[in-house]
Design a protein around this motif. Structure first.
Motif, short mmCIF file in Angstrom:
data_model
loop_
_atom_site.label_atom_id
_atom_site.label_comp_id
_atom_site.label_asym_id
_atom_site.label_seq_id
_atom_site.Cartn_x
_atom_site.Cartn_y
_atom_site.Cartn_z
N TYR A 278 6.87 -5.70 11.30
CA TYR A 278 6.11 -5.55 10.05
C TYR A 278 6.52 -6.65 9.06
O TYR A 278 5.68 -7.23 8.38
CB TYR A 278 6.41 -4.17 9.49
CG TYR A 278 5.49 -3.66 8.41
CD1 TYR A 278 4.47 -2.77 8.71
CD2 TYR A 278 5.67 -4.01 7.08
CE1 TYR A 278 3.65 -2.25 7.73
CE2 TYR A 278 4.86 -3.51 6.09
CZ TYR A 278 3.85 -2.62 6.41
OH TYR A 278 3.03 -2.11 5.43
N ALA B 5 10.17 8.78 7.09
CA ALA B 5 10.17 8.09 5.79
C ALA B 5 9.93 9.10 4.67
O ALA B 5 10.55 9.03 3.61
CB ALA B 5 9.09 7.00 5.76
N MET C 123 8.17 9.17 11.32
CA MET C 123 9.51 8.59 11.51
C MET C 123 10.48 8.97 10.40
O MET C 123 11.55 8.40 10.28
CB MET C 123 9.44 7.08 11.65
CG MET C 123 8.74 6.39 10.52
SD MET C 123 9.36 4.74 10.27
CE MET C 123 10.89 5.08 9.41
N GLY D 291 0.31 -0.16 2.35
CA GLY D 291 0.91 -1.40 2.80
C GLY D 291 -0.03 -2.16 3.69
O GLY D 291 -1.26 -2.02 3.59
N LEU D 292 0.54 -2.95 4.59
CA LEU D 292 -0.28 -3.70 5.53
C LEU D 292 -1.17 -2.75 6.33
O LEU D 292 -2.24 -3.12 6.78
CB LEU D 292 0.62 -4.50 6.47
CG LEU D 292 1.44 -5.61 5.80
CD1 LEU D 292 2.49 -6.14 6.76
CD2 LEU D 292 0.54 -6.74 5.34
N GLY D 293 -0.69 -1.52 6.50
CA GLY D 293 -1.47 -0.53 7.23
C GLY D 293 -2.82 -0.26 6.57
O GLY D 293 -3.82 -0.07 7.26
N ASN D 294 -2.87 -0.28 5.27
CA ASN D 294 -4.13 -0.05 4.55
C ASN D 294 -4.98 -1.29 4.48
O ASN D 294 -6.19 -1.24 4.66
CB ASN D 294 -3.86 0.38 3.09
CG ASN D 294 -2.98 1.59 2.99
OD1 ASN D 294 -1.83 1.55 3.45
ND2 ASN D 294 -3.49 2.65 2.43
N SER E 146 2.72 6.64 6.48
CA SER E 146 4.16 6.55 6.75
C SER E 146 4.70 7.82 7.38
O SER E 146 5.79 8.28 7.03
CB SER E 146 4.97 6.27 5.47
OG SER E 146 4.55 5.09 4.86
N PHE F 31 0.12 6.07 10.74
CA PHE F 31 0.76 4.81 10.35
C PHE F 31 0.58 4.59 8.86
O PHE F 31 1.52 4.27 8.14
CB PHE F 31 0.14 3.65 11.14
CG PHE F 31 0.85 2.34 10.96
CD1 PHE F 31 1.91 1.99 11.77
CD2 PHE F 31 0.46 1.46 9.95
CE1 PHE F 31 2.56 0.77 11.60
CE2 PHE F 31 1.11 0.25 9.78
CZ PHE F 31 2.16 -0.10 10.61
N SER F 32 -0.63 4.81 8.40
CA SER F 32 -0.94 4.51 7.01
C SER F 32 -0.18 5.40 6.03
O SER F 32 0.23 4.96 4.97
CB SER F 32 -2.44 4.63 6.77
OG SER F 32 -2.76 4.14 5.49
N LEU G 219 10.86 1.66 4.96
CA LEU G 219 11.33 1.59 6.35
C LEU G 219 12.84 1.36 6.37
O LEU G 219 13.58 2.03 7.10
CB LEU G 219 10.61 0.45 7.08
CG LEU G 219 9.13 0.70 7.43
CD1 LEU G 219 8.40 -0.60 7.71
CD2 LEU G 219 9.02 1.65 8.62
N SER H 274 5.25 3.40 -0.31
CA SER H 274 5.62 3.39 1.10
C SER H 274 4.38 3.49 1.97
O SER H 274 4.19 2.75 2.94
CB SER H 274 6.55 4.56 1.42
OG SER H 274 6.60 4.79 2.82
N ALA H 275 3.51 4.41 1.60
CA ALA H 275 2.31 4.65 2.40
C ALA H 275 1.37 3.44 2.34
O ALA H 275 0.83 3.01 3.36
CB ALA H 275 1.61 5.91 1.91
N1 PFF Z 1 2.50 3.14 5.76
C1 PFF Z 1 2.81 1.74 5.86
C2 PFF Z 1 1.52 0.96 5.80
O1 PFF Z 1 0.44 1.56 5.78
O2 PFF Z 1 1.57 -0.26 5.77
C3 PFF Z 1 3.59 1.42 7.11
C4 PFF Z 1 4.74 2.35 7.34
C5 PFF Z 1 5.76 2.46 6.38
C6 PFF Z 1 4.77 3.15 8.45
C7 PFF Z 1 6.79 3.36 6.56
C8 PFF Z 1 5.79 4.04 8.64
C9 PFF Z 1 6.80 4.13 7.69
F1 PFF Z 1 7.75 4.98 7.86
#
Ligand code: PFF
Length: 445
Positions: free
Chosen positions: A105, A225, A223, A24-27, A220, A217-218, A315, A21-22
Protein backbone atom coordinates in the motif's frame (compact mmCIF):
# COMPACT_ATOMS: atom_id res chain seq x y z
CA UNK A 1 -2.66 1.25 33.28
CA UNK A 2 -5.46 2.67 31.21
CA UNK A 3 -4.21 6.13 32.03
CA UNK A 4 -0.82 5.44 30.47
CA UNK A 5 -2.46 4.16 27.31
CA UNK A 6 -3.58 6.71 24.78
CA UNK A 7 -7.18 7.74 24.32
CA UNK A 8 -8.96 9.81 21.72
CA UNK A 9 -9.45 13.40 22.82
CA UNK A 10 -13.05 13.52 21.64
CA UNK A 11 -15.54 11.42 19.76
CA UNK A 12 -15.24 13.74 16.77
CA UNK A 13 -11.50 13.05 16.87
CA UNK A 14 -12.15 9.31 16.88
CA UNK A 15 -14.65 9.49 14.05
CA UNK A 16 -12.24 11.53 11.92
CA UNK A 17 -9.33 9.21 12.68
CA UNK A 18 -11.33 6.04 12.00
CA UNK A 19 -12.83 7.57 8.87
CA UNK A 20 -9.29 8.54 7.91
CA UNK A 21 -8.25 4.91 8.24
CA UNK A 22 -11.17 3.76 6.15
CA UNK A 23 -10.83 6.46 3.50
CA UNK A 24 -7.76 5.89 1.40
CA UNK A 25 -6.46 4.43 -1.82
CA UNK A 26 -9.23 1.88 -1.40
CA UNK A 27 -11.85 4.56 -2.04
CA UNK A 28 -10.15 6.78 -4.52
CA UNK A 29 -7.94 4.38 -6.49
CA UNK A 30 -9.45 0.91 -5.97
CA UNK A 31 -13.19 1.67 -5.82
CA UNK A 32 -13.43 3.53 -9.17
CA UNK A 33 -11.37 0.98 -11.07
CA UNK A 34 -13.26 -1.99 -9.63
CA UNK A 35 -16.58 -0.24 -10.29
CA UNK A 36 -15.41 0.58 -13.81
CA UNK A 37 -14.47 -3.03 -14.44
CA UNK A 38 -17.72 -4.38 -13.03
CA UNK A 39 -20.27 -2.42 -14.96
CA UNK A 40 -20.73 0.83 -13.04
CA UNK A 41 -24.12 1.54 -11.48
CA UNK A 42 -25.12 -2.08 -10.79
CA UNK A 43 -21.84 -2.62 -8.94
CA UNK A 44 -22.36 0.58 -6.98
CA UNK A 45 -25.73 -0.72 -5.74
CA UNK A 46 -24.27 -4.09 -4.74
CA UNK A 47 -21.43 -2.35 -2.97
CA UNK A 48 -23.86 -0.21 -0.96
CA UNK A 49 -25.84 -3.31 0.03
CA UNK A 50 -22.66 -5.04 1.22
CA UNK A 51 -21.70 -2.02 3.31
CA UNK A 52 -25.09 -1.86 5.01
CA UNK A 53 -25.85 -5.57 5.47
CA UNK A 54 -22.43 -7.06 6.20
CA UNK A 55 -19.81 -4.45 6.92
CA UNK A 56 -21.73 -2.18 9.26
CA UNK A 57 -22.72 -4.95 11.73
CA UNK A 58 -19.22 -6.39 11.50
CA UNK A 59 -17.69 -2.95 12.13
CA UNK A 60 -19.53 -2.84 15.48
CA UNK A 61 -18.05 -6.23 16.35
CA UNK A 62 -14.50 -4.94 15.88
CA UNK A 63 -15.17 -1.68 17.74
CA UNK A 64 -16.80 -3.47 20.66
CA UNK A 65 -13.95 -5.95 20.91
CA UNK A 66 -11.40 -3.15 21.03
CA UNK A 67 -13.18 -0.97 23.52
CA UNK A 68 -13.98 -3.88 25.82
CA UNK A 69 -10.31 -4.66 26.43
CA UNK A 70 -8.57 -1.41 25.48
CA UNK A 71 -6.11 -3.61 23.66
CA UNK A 72 -4.65 -4.47 20.26
CA UNK A 73 -6.26 -7.38 18.34
CA UNK A 74 -4.15 -10.03 20.09
CA UNK A 75 -4.62 -8.54 23.56
CA UNK A 76 -8.34 -8.04 22.98
CA UNK A 77 -8.87 -11.75 22.39
CA UNK A 78 -6.55 -12.73 25.25
CA UNK A 79 -8.55 -10.51 27.57
CA UNK A 80 -11.62 -12.61 26.81
CA UNK A 81 -10.24 -16.13 26.34
CA UNK A 82 -6.90 -16.08 28.18
CA UNK A 83 -3.35 -16.27 26.87
CA UNK A 84 -3.24 -19.82 25.55
CA UNK A 85 -6.45 -19.63 23.51
CA UNK A 86 -6.09 -20.60 19.83
CA UNK A 87 -8.39 -17.66 19.01
CA UNK A 88 -5.42 -15.42 19.72
CA UNK A 89 -4.21 -16.44 16.26
CA UNK A 90 -7.17 -14.60 14.74
CA UNK A 91 -5.74 -11.43 16.30
CA UNK A 92 -2.18 -12.33 15.32
CA UNK A 93 -3.32 -12.80 11.73
CA UNK A 94 -4.55 -9.20 11.83
CA UNK A 95 -1.19 -7.91 13.08
CA UNK A 96 0.68 -9.82 10.36
CA UNK A 97 -1.81 -8.63 7.75
CA UNK A 98 -1.09 -5.06 8.86
CA UNK A 99 2.53 -5.46 7.77
CA UNK A 100 1.45 -7.30 4.62
CA UNK A 101 -0.96 -4.62 3.42
CA UNK A 102 1.25 -1.72 4.48
CA UNK A 103 4.18 -3.19 2.52
CA UNK A 104 2.53 -2.69 -0.88
CA UNK A 105 0.00 0.00 0.00
CA UNK A 106 2.86 2.37 0.86
CA UNK A 107 4.38 1.64 -2.56
CA UNK A 108 1.23 2.86 -4.31
CA UNK A 109 1.06 5.75 -1.88
CA UNK A 110 4.64 6.58 -2.88
CA UNK A 111 3.62 6.77 -6.56
CA UNK A 112 0.86 9.13 -5.46
CA UNK A 113 3.44 11.44 -3.91
CA UNK A 114 5.49 11.19 -7.09
CA UNK A 115 2.53 12.16 -9.24
CA UNK A 116 2.15 15.42 -7.29
CA UNK A 117 5.42 16.54 -8.85
CA UNK A 118 5.54 14.41 -12.00
CA UNK A 119 4.29 17.15 -14.33
CA UNK A 120 7.23 19.27 -13.27
CA UNK A 121 10.06 16.74 -12.97
CA UNK A 122 9.21 14.11 -15.60
CA UNK A 123 6.36 15.30 -17.84
CA UNK A 124 7.51 13.09 -20.76
CA UNK A 125 7.26 9.80 -18.84
CA UNK A 126 4.11 7.69 -18.81
CA UNK A 127 2.87 5.73 -15.79
CA UNK A 128 5.06 2.69 -16.47
CA UNK A 129 8.12 4.76 -17.24
CA UNK A 130 7.73 6.69 -14.02
CA UNK A 131 6.84 3.93 -11.55
CA UNK A 132 9.16 1.43 -13.24
CA UNK A 133 12.23 3.44 -12.31
CA UNK A 134 13.57 2.10 -8.99
CA UNK A 135 15.37 5.36 -8.35
CA UNK A 136 11.95 6.97 -8.24
CA UNK A 137 9.75 4.29 -6.69
CA UNK A 138 12.05 3.16 -3.88
CA UNK A 139 12.85 6.60 -2.39
CA UNK A 140 9.16 7.55 -2.62
CA UNK A 141 8.19 4.31 -0.91
CA UNK A 142 10.78 4.95 1.83
CA UNK A 143 9.52 8.51 2.21
CA UNK A 144 5.99 7.30 2.72
CA UNK A 145 7.03 4.79 5.37
CA UNK A 146 8.93 7.56 7.19
CA UNK A 147 5.90 9.87 7.00
CA UNK A 148 3.71 7.11 8.42
CA UNK A 149 6.16 6.34 11.25
CA UNK A 150 6.35 10.05 12.00
CA UNK A 151 2.60 10.36 12.52
CA UNK A 152 2.35 7.14 14.54
CA UNK A 153 5.24 8.30 16.77
CA UNK A 154 3.11 11.25 17.82
CA UNK A 155 0.81 8.77 19.56
CA UNK A 156 -2.92 8.54 19.58
CA UNK A 157 -4.11 11.98 20.43
CA UNK A 158 -1.41 14.36 19.29
CA UNK A 159 -0.30 12.37 16.24
CA UNK A 160 -3.13 10.47 14.66
CA UNK A 161 -6.10 12.48 15.83
CA UNK A 162 -4.66 15.90 15.14
CA UNK A 163 -3.51 14.89 11.67
CA UNK A 164 -6.92 13.45 10.82
CA UNK A 165 -8.74 16.48 12.18
CA UNK A 166 -6.96 18.84 9.82
CA UNK A 167 -6.65 16.58 6.81
CA UNK A 168 -10.13 15.11 6.53
CA UNK A 169 -12.04 18.35 5.97
CA UNK A 170 -9.36 19.49 3.51
CA UNK A 171 -9.85 16.25 1.61
CA UNK A 172 -13.59 16.77 1.32
CA UNK A 173 -13.22 20.28 -0.03
CA UNK A 174 -10.56 19.28 -2.56
CA UNK A 175 -12.70 16.41 -3.84
CA UNK A 176 -15.67 18.69 -4.32
CA UNK A 177 -13.53 21.01 -6.44
CA UNK A 178 -12.40 18.19 -8.72
CA UNK A 179 -15.97 16.84 -8.99
CA UNK A 180 -17.33 20.22 -10.05
CA UNK A 181 -14.56 20.53 -12.63
CA UNK A 182 -15.24 17.05 -14.00
CA UNK A 183 -19.00 17.50 -14.15
CA UNK A 184 -18.70 20.69 -16.17
CA UNK A 185 -16.60 19.03 -18.90
CA UNK A 186 -18.41 18.49 -22.20
CA UNK A 187 -19.43 14.84 -22.52
CA UNK A 188 -19.47 14.25 -18.78
CA UNK A 189 -23.09 13.10 -18.93
CA UNK A 190 -22.24 9.69 -20.35
CA UNK A 191 -20.09 9.09 -17.28
CA UNK A 192 -22.94 9.98 -14.97
CA UNK A 193 -25.14 7.54 -16.82
CA UNK A 194 -22.57 4.75 -16.54
CA UNK A 195 -22.28 5.41 -12.83
CA UNK A 196 -25.97 5.87 -11.99
CA UNK A 197 -28.05 3.87 -14.49
CA UNK A 198 -27.83 0.22 -13.42
CA UNK A 199 -27.65 -2.62 -15.91
CA UNK A 200 -28.03 -5.81 -13.92
CA UNK A 201 -27.69 -8.07 -16.94
CA UNK A 202 -23.91 -8.17 -16.46
CA UNK A 203 -24.02 -9.06 -12.76
CA UNK A 204 -22.71 -12.50 -11.76
CA UNK A 205 -22.03 -14.02 -8.34
CA UNK A 206 -18.43 -12.98 -8.86
CA UNK A 207 -19.54 -9.35 -9.10
CA UNK A 208 -21.32 -9.67 -5.77
CA UNK A 209 -18.24 -11.15 -4.19
CA UNK A 210 -15.98 -8.47 -5.62
CA UNK A 211 -18.30 -5.84 -4.14
CA UNK A 212 -18.09 -7.43 -0.71
CA UNK A 213 -14.30 -7.70 -0.82
CA UNK A 214 -14.05 -4.08 -1.85
CA UNK A 215 -16.34 -3.07 1.03
CA UNK A 216 -14.12 -4.84 3.59
CA UNK A 217 -10.96 -3.32 2.24
CA UNK A 218 -12.48 0.11 2.06
CA UNK A 219 -13.82 0.09 5.61
CA UNK A 220 -10.50 -1.20 7.02
CA UNK A 221 -12.19 -4.36 8.24
CA UNK A 222 -10.87 -7.86 8.80
CA UNK A 223 -7.48 -7.15 10.33
CA UNK A 224 -8.25 -5.45 13.59
CA UNK A 225 -7.68 -1.84 12.58
CA UNK A 226 -11.07 -1.00 14.05
CA UNK A 227 -10.35 -3.15 17.12
CA UNK A 228 -7.25 -1.05 17.66
CA UNK A 229 -8.95 2.30 17.02
CA UNK A 230 -11.90 1.20 19.18
CA UNK A 231 -9.45 0.39 21.97
CA UNK A 232 -8.64 4.09 22.35
CA UNK A 233 -12.29 4.94 23.00
CA UNK A 234 -13.58 5.63 26.49
CA UNK A 235 -16.51 3.60 27.86
CA UNK A 236 -18.72 6.64 27.51
CA UNK A 237 -18.32 6.74 23.73
CA UNK A 238 -21.37 5.87 21.67
CA UNK A 239 -20.13 3.05 19.43
CA UNK A 240 -23.29 2.85 17.38
CA UNK A 241 -23.26 6.48 16.36
CA UNK A 242 -19.50 6.65 15.86
CA UNK A 243 -19.44 3.45 13.79
CA UNK A 244 -22.33 4.61 11.66
CA UNK A 245 -20.59 7.93 11.00
CA UNK A 246 -17.37 6.17 9.95
CA UNK A 247 -19.20 3.87 7.54
CA UNK A 248 -21.16 6.82 6.21
CA UNK A 249 -18.08 9.00 5.58
CA UNK A 250 -16.17 6.16 3.96
CA UNK A 251 -19.04 5.35 1.65
CA UNK A 252 -19.59 9.02 0.89
CA UNK A 253 -15.96 9.42 -0.20
CA UNK A 254 -16.07 6.26 -2.34
CA UNK A 255 -19.26 7.44 -4.04
CA UNK A 256 -17.73 10.90 -4.49
CA UNK A 257 -14.61 9.33 -6.02
CA UNK A 258 -16.88 7.79 -8.63
CA UNK A 259 -18.37 11.19 -9.38
CA UNK A 260 -14.88 12.58 -9.60
CA UNK A 261 -13.61 10.01 -12.05
CA UNK A 262 -16.36 8.64 -14.34
CA UNK A 263 -17.67 11.90 -15.81
CA UNK A 264 -14.08 12.92 -16.52
CA UNK A 265 -13.19 9.54 -18.04
CA UNK A 266 -16.17 9.63 -20.39
CA UNK A 267 -15.63 13.29 -21.25
CA UNK A 268 -12.15 12.24 -22.40
CA UNK A 269 -13.41 9.32 -24.43
CA UNK A 270 -11.35 7.01 -22.21
CA UNK A 271 -12.41 3.57 -20.98
CA UNK A 272 -13.84 3.05 -17.46
CA UNK A 273 -12.48 -0.51 -17.32
CA UNK A 274 -8.83 0.44 -17.68
CA UNK A 275 -8.05 -1.50 -14.47
CA UNK A 276 -5.72 -0.61 -11.59
CA UNK A 277 -3.99 2.00 -13.70
CA UNK A 278 -7.25 3.97 -14.15
CA UNK A 279 -6.38 6.73 -11.71
CA UNK A 280 -2.70 6.92 -12.61
CA UNK A 281 -3.00 6.63 -16.39
CA UNK A 282 -6.35 8.07 -17.35
CA UNK A 283 -6.67 10.97 -14.96
CA UNK A 284 -3.35 12.65 -15.79
CA UNK A 285 -4.47 12.60 -19.43
CA UNK A 286 -7.77 14.08 -18.36
CA UNK A 287 -6.00 16.75 -16.35
CA UNK A 288 -3.56 17.50 -19.17
CA UNK A 289 -6.37 18.49 -21.50
CA UNK A 290 -8.11 20.62 -18.94
CA UNK A 291 -7.54 24.30 -18.31
CA UNK A 292 -5.21 24.63 -15.32
CA UNK A 293 -4.53 20.92 -15.68
CA UNK A 294 -1.25 21.00 -13.77
CA UNK A 295 -2.96 22.57 -10.82
CA UNK A 296 -5.91 20.17 -10.88
CA UNK A 297 -3.51 17.24 -11.13
CA UNK A 298 -1.45 18.48 -8.21
CA UNK A 299 -4.56 19.04 -6.12
CA UNK A 300 -5.83 15.58 -6.92
CA UNK A 301 -2.62 13.76 -6.03
CA UNK A 302 -2.14 15.81 -2.87
CA UNK A 303 -5.63 14.69 -1.91
CA UNK A 304 -4.84 11.06 -2.65
CA UNK A 305 -1.64 11.30 -0.62
CA UNK A 306 -3.55 12.70 2.35
CA UNK A 307 -6.11 9.92 2.14
CA UNK A 308 -3.42 7.26 1.85
CA UNK A 309 -1.45 8.61 4.81
CA UNK A 310 -4.35 8.42 7.26
CA UNK A 311 -4.82 4.80 6.13
CA UNK A 312 -1.15 3.73 6.34
CA UNK A 313 -1.08 5.27 9.81
CA UNK A 314 -3.86 2.92 10.92
CA UNK A 315 -2.17 -0.09 9.34
CA UNK A 316 1.05 0.67 11.21
CA UNK A 317 -0.83 1.52 14.41
CA UNK A 318 -2.31 -2.00 14.62
CA UNK A 319 1.17 -3.51 14.63
CA UNK A 320 2.67 -0.87 16.91
CA UNK A 321 -0.18 -1.28 19.43
CA UNK A 322 0.62 -5.00 19.55
CA UNK A 323 4.30 -4.40 20.40
CA UNK A 324 3.47 -1.63 22.88
CA UNK A 325 0.74 -3.62 24.71
CA UNK A 326 2.06 -7.16 24.50
CA UNK A 327 5.83 -6.85 24.23
CA UNK A 328 6.06 -3.67 26.30
CA UNK A 329 8.25 -1.99 23.67
CA UNK A 330 8.30 1.78 23.54
CA UNK A 331 6.18 3.44 20.86
CA UNK A 332 9.35 4.75 19.26
CA UNK A 333 11.12 1.40 19.08
CA UNK A 334 7.95 -0.30 17.82
CA UNK A 335 7.20 2.23 15.11
CA UNK A 336 10.75 2.35 13.71
CA UNK A 337 11.28 -1.42 13.87
CA UNK A 338 7.99 -2.19 12.13
CA UNK A 339 8.64 0.59 9.63
CA UNK A 340 12.04 -0.85 8.64
CA UNK A 341 10.70 -4.42 8.43
CA UNK A 342 7.79 -3.25 6.29
CA UNK A 343 10.15 -1.41 3.98
CA UNK A 344 12.18 -4.57 3.42
CA UNK A 345 9.07 -6.69 2.86
CA UNK A 346 7.76 -4.09 0.41
CA UNK A 347 10.91 -3.77 -1.73
CA UNK A 348 9.84 -6.48 -4.22
CA UNK A 349 6.49 -4.70 -4.58
CA UNK A 350 8.28 -1.43 -5.29
CA UNK A 351 10.40 -3.19 -7.93
CA UNK A 352 7.48 -5.03 -9.50
CA UNK A 353 6.07 -2.04 -11.38
CA UNK A 354 8.52 -2.56 -14.22
CA UNK A 355 11.96 -2.30 -12.58
CA UNK A 356 12.39 -6.06 -12.38
CA UNK A 357 10.97 -8.17 -15.19
CA UNK A 358 10.64 -11.32 -13.11
CA UNK A 359 8.74 -9.54 -10.33
CA UNK A 360 6.57 -7.70 -12.85
CA UNK A 361 5.50 -10.79 -14.72
CA UNK A 362 5.40 -13.46 -12.02
CA UNK A 363 1.96 -15.04 -11.62
CA UNK A 364 0.24 -16.74 -8.72
CA UNK A 365 -3.42 -17.64 -8.18
CA UNK A 366 -4.24 -15.96 -11.46
CA UNK A 367 -2.77 -12.59 -10.46
CA UNK A 368 0.14 -11.02 -12.29
CA UNK A 369 3.00 -9.10 -10.70
CA UNK A 370 4.37 -9.25 -7.16
CA UNK A 371 2.35 -6.25 -5.99
CA UNK A 372 -0.89 -7.65 -7.39
CA UNK A 373 -0.22 -10.97 -5.71
CA UNK A 374 0.44 -9.24 -2.37
CA UNK A 375 -2.82 -7.27 -2.74
CA UNK A 376 -4.67 -10.50 -3.39
CA UNK A 377 -3.09 -12.42 -0.50
CA UNK A 378 -3.27 -9.72 2.18
CA UNK A 379 -5.92 -7.29 0.96
CA UNK A 380 -8.32 -10.02 -0.08
CA UNK A 381 -7.77 -13.53 1.31
CA UNK A 382 -6.35 -12.46 4.64
CA UNK A 383 -9.02 -9.80 5.30
CA UNK A 384 -11.83 -12.19 4.46
CA UNK A 385 -10.33 -14.91 6.66
CA UNK A 386 -9.79 -12.44 9.49
CA UNK A 387 -13.36 -11.13 9.27
CA UNK A 388 -14.74 -14.67 9.20
CA UNK A 389 -12.77 -15.67 12.32
CA UNK A 390 -13.52 -12.47 14.21
CA UNK A 391 -17.24 -12.51 13.47
CA UNK A 392 -17.42 -16.12 14.67
CA UNK A 393 -15.36 -15.15 17.71
CA UNK A 394 -17.60 -12.25 18.68
CA UNK A 395 -20.90 -13.93 17.74
CA UNK A 396 -20.29 -17.42 19.07
CA UNK A 397 -17.25 -17.57 21.36
CA UNK A 398 -17.46 -14.31 23.27
CA UNK A 399 -21.21 -14.27 22.66
CA UNK A 400 -23.78 -11.74 21.56
CA UNK A 401 -24.95 -11.22 25.15
CA UNK A 402 -21.55 -10.15 26.49
CA UNK A 403 -20.62 -8.22 23.37
CA UNK A 404 -24.07 -6.62 23.48
CA UNK A 405 -23.50 -5.37 27.03
CA UNK A 406 -20.37 -3.61 25.83
CA UNK A 407 -22.16 -2.27 22.76
CA UNK A 408 -24.87 -0.80 24.97
CA UNK A 409 -22.43 1.20 27.13
CA UNK A 410 -22.58 4.82 26.10
CA UNK A 411 -25.44 4.35 23.64
CA UNK A 412 -29.19 3.94 23.83
CA UNK A 413 -29.31 0.68 21.93
CA UNK A 414 -32.12 -1.62 23.13
CA UNK A 415 -32.15 -5.37 23.82
CA UNK A 416 -33.99 -6.05 20.60
CA UNK A 417 -31.41 -3.91 18.79
CA UNK A 418 -28.69 -6.14 20.22
CA UNK A 419 -30.62 -9.26 19.19
CA UNK A 420 -30.95 -7.98 15.64
CA UNK A 421 -27.24 -7.22 15.55
CA UNK A 422 -26.63 -10.76 16.87
CA UNK A 423 -28.40 -12.27 13.88
CA UNK A 424 -26.14 -10.36 11.52
CA UNK A 425 -22.93 -11.16 13.38
CA UNK A 426 -23.70 -14.84 14.10
CA UNK A 427 -25.30 -15.88 10.82
CA UNK A 428 -25.34 -13.40 7.98
CA UNK A 429 -21.77 -12.09 8.16
CA UNK A 430 -19.97 -15.44 8.66
CA UNK A 431 -22.01 -17.23 6.00
CA UNK A 432 -21.54 -14.56 3.37
CA UNK A 433 -17.85 -14.17 4.17
CA UNK A 434 -17.41 -17.93 3.97
CA UNK A 435 -18.86 -17.85 0.47
CA UNK A 436 -16.43 -15.06 -0.45
CA UNK A 437 -13.55 -17.19 0.76
CA UNK A 438 -14.72 -20.18 -1.24
CA UNK A 439 -14.75 -17.91 -4.25
CA UNK A 440 -11.27 -16.63 -3.47
CA UNK A 441 -10.03 -20.21 -3.48
CA UNK A 442 -11.71 -20.81 -6.82
CA UNK A 443 -14.50 -23.15 -5.70
CA UNK A 444 -16.95 -21.37 -8.02
CA UNK A 445 -14.62 -21.21 -11.03
N1 PFF B 1 -9.38 1.24 4.16
C1 PFF B 1 -8.16 1.62 3.51
C2 PFF B 1 -8.50 2.16 2.14
O1 PFF B 1 -9.66 2.12 1.74
O2 PFF B 1 -7.60 2.64 1.47
C3 PFF B 1 -7.18 0.48 3.42
C4 PFF B 1 -7.02 -0.26 4.71
C5 PFF B 1 -6.57 0.42 5.86
C6 PFF B 1 -7.38 -1.58 4.81
C7 PFF B 1 -6.49 -0.24 7.07
C8 PFF B 1 -7.28 -2.25 6.00
C9 PFF B 1 -6.83 -1.57 7.12
F1 PFF B 1 -6.75 -2.19 8.25
Amino acid sequence: MEQARGQWGSSVGFILAAAGSAIGLGNIWRFPYVTGENGGAAFLILYLLCVILICLPYLFAELVLGRHSHKNPVGAIEAIRGKGSPWVWAGALGVITGVGILSYYAVIAGWTVGFIFKDFIAPHLDFAGFTGNPLVSIPLFALFIVLTVGVVLGGVESGIERTAKVLMPVLLVLMLLVIIRGLTLPGAKAGLEFYLKPDFSQVTSKTVLTALGQAFFSLSLGMGAMITYGSYLPKTANLRTSGAFVAFFDTLIAVMAGFMIFPAVFAMGARPDAGPSLVFVVLPQVFASMPMGHLVSMVFFILLTIAALTSTVSLLEVVVAYFVDERLWSRKKSAWTVGVVTFVVGLPSALSAGASGSLTHMTFLGKEGFLGIMDYLWGNISLALGALLLSIFVGWVWGVKQAGEELKLGSTITDSGVRLWGIFIRYIAPVVIFIVLLDVFGVFD
